[in-house]
Every structure is written in structure tokens, then in C-alpha cells.
Design a protein around this motif. Structure first.
Motif, PDB file in Angstrom:
ATOM      1  N   ARG A  27     -15.478 -51.381  -7.856  1.00 12.87           N
ATOM      2  CA  ARG A  27     -14.151 -51.441  -8.480  1.00 12.87           C
ATOM      3  C   ARG A  27     -13.651 -50.030  -8.833  1.00 12.87           C
ATOM      4  N   VAL A  28     -14.550 -49.192  -9.324  1.00 16.39           N
ATOM      5  CA  VAL A  28     -14.169 -47.816  -9.671  1.00 16.39           C
ATOM      6  C   VAL A  28     -13.687 -47.050  -8.441  1.00 16.39           C
ATOM      7  N   LEU A  29     -14.423 -47.200  -7.338  1.00 15.28           N
ATOM      8  CA  LEU A  29     -14.111 -46.460  -6.115  1.00 15.28           C
ATOM      9  C   LEU A  29     -13.085 -47.150  -5.226  1.00 15.28           C
ATOM     10  N   LYS A  30     -12.739 -48.388  -5.593  1.00 16.26           N
ATOM     11  CA  LYS A  30     -11.764 -49.178  -4.830  1.00 16.26           C
ATOM     12  C   LYS A  30     -12.219 -49.410  -3.395  1.00 16.26           C
ATOM     13  N   VAL A  31     -13.502 -49.789  -3.273  1.00 13.98           N
ATOM     14  CA  VAL A  31     -14.086 -50.180  -1.983  1.00 13.98           C
ATOM     15  C   VAL A  31     -14.862 -51.472  -2.217  1.00 13.98           C
ATOM     16  N   ASP A  32     -15.433 -52.032  -1.151  1.00 17.64           N
ATOM     17  CA  ASP A  32     -16.225 -53.258  -1.338  1.00 17.64           C
ATOM     18  C   ASP A  32     -17.680 -52.903  -1.647  1.00 17.64           C
ATOM     19  N   ALA A  33     -18.438 -53.910  -2.110  1.00 19.08           N
ATOM     20  CA  ALA A  33     -19.824 -53.692  -2.543  1.00 19.08           C
ATOM     21  C   ALA A  33     -20.710 -53.211  -1.405  1.00 19.08           C
ATOM     22  N   SER A  34     -20.472 -53.705  -0.194  1.00 18.75           N
ATOM     23  CA  SER A  34     -21.299 -53.287   0.939  1.00 18.75           C
ATOM     24  C   SER A  34     -21.109 -51.798   1.241  1.00 18.75           C
ATOM     25  N   THR A  35     -19.889 -51.317   1.025  1.00 22.89           N
ATOM     26  CA  THR A  35     -19.640 -49.879   1.235  1.00 22.89           C
ATOM     27  C   THR A  35     -20.387 -49.046   0.209  1.00 22.89           C
ATOM     28  N   VAL A  36     -20.430 -49.522  -1.032  1.00 22.95           N
ATOM     29  CA  VAL A  36     -21.176 -48.825  -2.077  1.00 22.95           C
ATOM     30  C   VAL A  36     -22.654 -48.774  -1.713  1.00 22.95           C
ATOM     31  N   SER A  37     -23.210 -49.902  -1.269  1.00 23.37           N
ATOM     32  CA  SER A  37     -24.633 -49.935  -0.897  1.00 23.37           C
ATOM     33  C   SER A  37     -24.911 -48.986   0.257  1.00 23.37           C
TER      34      SER A  37
END
Length: 300
Positions: A27-37
Motif C-alpha cells: 500500500r505504501v509503494l502503491k504496488v501489489d504484494a507479489s511485486t513487494v515479495s
């Protein structure tokens, strides 16, 4: 060889450390969870260490992760301070603005720095003079007064003005040799002539048409030296009107200038938002507008 960590690797650990979960970081980076992983995996590969320990949906930073998080916060703070400093410098009417200009401009701009200081006490002006053109793109000056209109799209012309040249002689010379009534009468007089590098400019080549072939002459490669020789009675020569008219040792022989070249006040587009440059530029343009007739060598 593994890639070195970059700012994106620090950003991901900064978001994870603050949010406390992959979903929160997304949410902070405005991307989806898979992108964060995926970015976390790339960051751990770049650092060569595990940065988090998962605890269900949440996680805890490892010792290495805490070190990376602390470094990321320090980098963010440094970037914020730099951003504020740059914006403050652009908005602040303080510092020195460098103006590169031809030698004749040094003369008529002699009092300009004082006027700027009186209007804006925190601002200074440095007048730079030299034959070699300065490179505004490389930051060699902030403003340039030049004859050549820039072709570089990164350079902007703030103002264009005419710089006239006239024909002059010393009062002492005229008392001895008489005053030419017309330009054609200059023929037969002693002439102060310019060296070859100046002759591509029409005003400095003007007297050449009246020179007697084979007549001995001393050529000068400096306009100040030319003015000194004319004022000392060495002969008739051409000077910029703004300089010649101000010299009480000299007489302008003909009312009209023999040539008027276009000069340009130029600055780099990247400086457009600078308050100090804008303040000096506005005053510099006004200074030239107020002296338009004198600069062109025409009646005011």
C-alpha cells in the motif's frame, strides 16, 4: 558477481520496516504484494543476507535488515535535506550571479553590481570578461552577453539589443590634421587598424576601405588599446559608441553609427526557476532597455 544494492533495494526495506507487513508495504509503494515479495528477494540477493524473518503474515527485521533499514532512513533524511536546500537556494535572493560579457560591457556595467546590491542586499554580481566564450551548460557562468544567438535549445535569450560602433578621433588629432566632413574624407588620414582576428566583424573592418595600399600601420588586437591609440592622437578609428562617446578626449566624426550588431543576454533553461537569477536578469534587461539609444549609438 551479485549486483550492488541500489536505492530501490533500500526503499523496499524502508517500506517493509515501517508498514510491518508485505501488504502494508504494498500500500505504501502503491504496488501489489507479489511485486513487494519479488523486490524483497532481489534486495536480499543484492545485500547477500536475509533481511526479514516471516512470522505468519507479519515479519521481523533481522540484524542485517535493521542495519539496512537504519541506512535507508539516513539516506531518506539526506535526500529530504538536499531537496529542501536546493529549493531554498532557488527561492532565496542570496549568492553571486556571474555574468560573462565582452570588455566593453564591463565598462558600461561598472555600476550595475552596486545597483543590484542596493535592490537586493543579499545578492552579488561578478562580471567576467574574456575572449573565449563561456559554456553555460557547464556552469562556467550564469548569464552571458554575446553577439552570437544561441542554437542550443537549452539556452534562452532574455533580451536582444543593438551595439553600435562609430568613427572617432582625438581632439588633438583633428586640430592638427583637420576633421573629415564625410566618410570618404577619411581616406588619406592616419588610421588605427585592427588585427586580422577582428576583421570578420564589419565595424572593425570599416577603416580598411580607406587604408592606402602598402602604407605602414600598427594593428591592435585589443579594443582598449585601440581607444588609447585613438585618444593619444595616433589616428582615426572605430570604437563602440557606448565607450567612445563617454571619452571626453574623443570626438565622434559622424552622427550615425557605421554598424550596429545584435547582442543577446542569454541564460540556461535549467536556471529558469532560480529566484536570484531571475532578479538579476530582470534588472540587467531593464538596465539595457534604459540605455538602448546610447548602446546603439543613436540620439536618445
Amino acid at each position: 558477481m551479485p549486483a550492488e544494492p541500489d536505492w530501490n533495494d533500500f526503499r523496499i526495506i524502508l517500506a517493509l520496516g515501517r508498514a510491518g507487513s508485505v501488504a502494508g508495504a504494498a500500500r505504501v509503494l502503491k504496488v501489489d504484494a507479489s511485486t513487494v515479495s519479488r523486490r524483497l528477494a532481489a534486495a536480499e540477493a543484492a545485500f547477500g543476507a536475509a533481511l526479514i524473518v516471516r512470522e505468519g503474515r507479519a515479519f521481523a527485521l533481522t540484524t542485517e535488515g535493521k542495519a539496512a533499514f537504519a541506512a535507508a532512513e539516513a539516506m531518506e533524511n539526506a535526500a529530504d535535506q538536499a531537496r529542501a536546500a536546493v529549493r531554498g537556494a532557488r527561492d532565496e535572493l542570496a549568492g553571486v550571479v556571474r555574468i560573462a560579457c565582452p570588455p566593453v560591457a564591463i565598462r558600461y556595467l561598472e555600476r550595475f553590481p552596486d545597483m543590484v546590491a542596493a535592490r537586493h542586499p543579499g545578492l552579488g554580481v561578478a562580471l567576467l570578461s574574456g575572449r573565449a566564450p563561456v559554456n553555460l551548460s557547464k556552469g562556467e557562468a550564469d548569464i552571458s552577453i554575446r553577439a552570437v544567438r544561441p542554437a542550443d535549445l537549452d539556452l534562452a535569450v532574455a533580451h536582444a539589443f543593438g551595439l553600435g560602433s562609430g568613427v572617432y578621433a582625438a581632439k588633438s588629432y583633428l586640430e592638427t590634421h583637420g576633421r573629415p566632413a564625410t566618410p570618404a574624407d577619411v581616406a588619406g588620414h592616419a588610421l588605427v587598424r585592427y588585427a586580422e582576428p577582428f576583421l570578420h566583424m564589419p565595424p572593425f573592418a570599416w577603416v580598411e576601405q580607406f587604408a592606402e595600399p602598402g602604407a605602414p600601420s600598427v594593428r591592435v588586437d585589443n579594443i582598449d588599446i585601440a581607444q588609447h591609440r585613438i585618444a593619444s592622437g595616433a589616428g582615426i578609428g572605430v570604437l563602440y559608441c557606448i565607450a567612445g562617446d563617454a571619452d571626453d578626449r574623443l570626438v565622434r566624426l559622424f552622427d550615425d553609427p557605421v554598424d550596429v550588431i545584435e547582442m543577446n543576454i542569454v541564460y540556461h533553461q535549467s536556471m529558469r526557476g532560480s529566484a536570484r537569477l531571475r532578479a538579476v536578469l530582470d534588472l540587467l534587461v531593464a538596465w539595457h532597455v534604459a540605455r538602448r539609444a546610447a548602446l546603439e549609438g543613436r540620439p536618445g
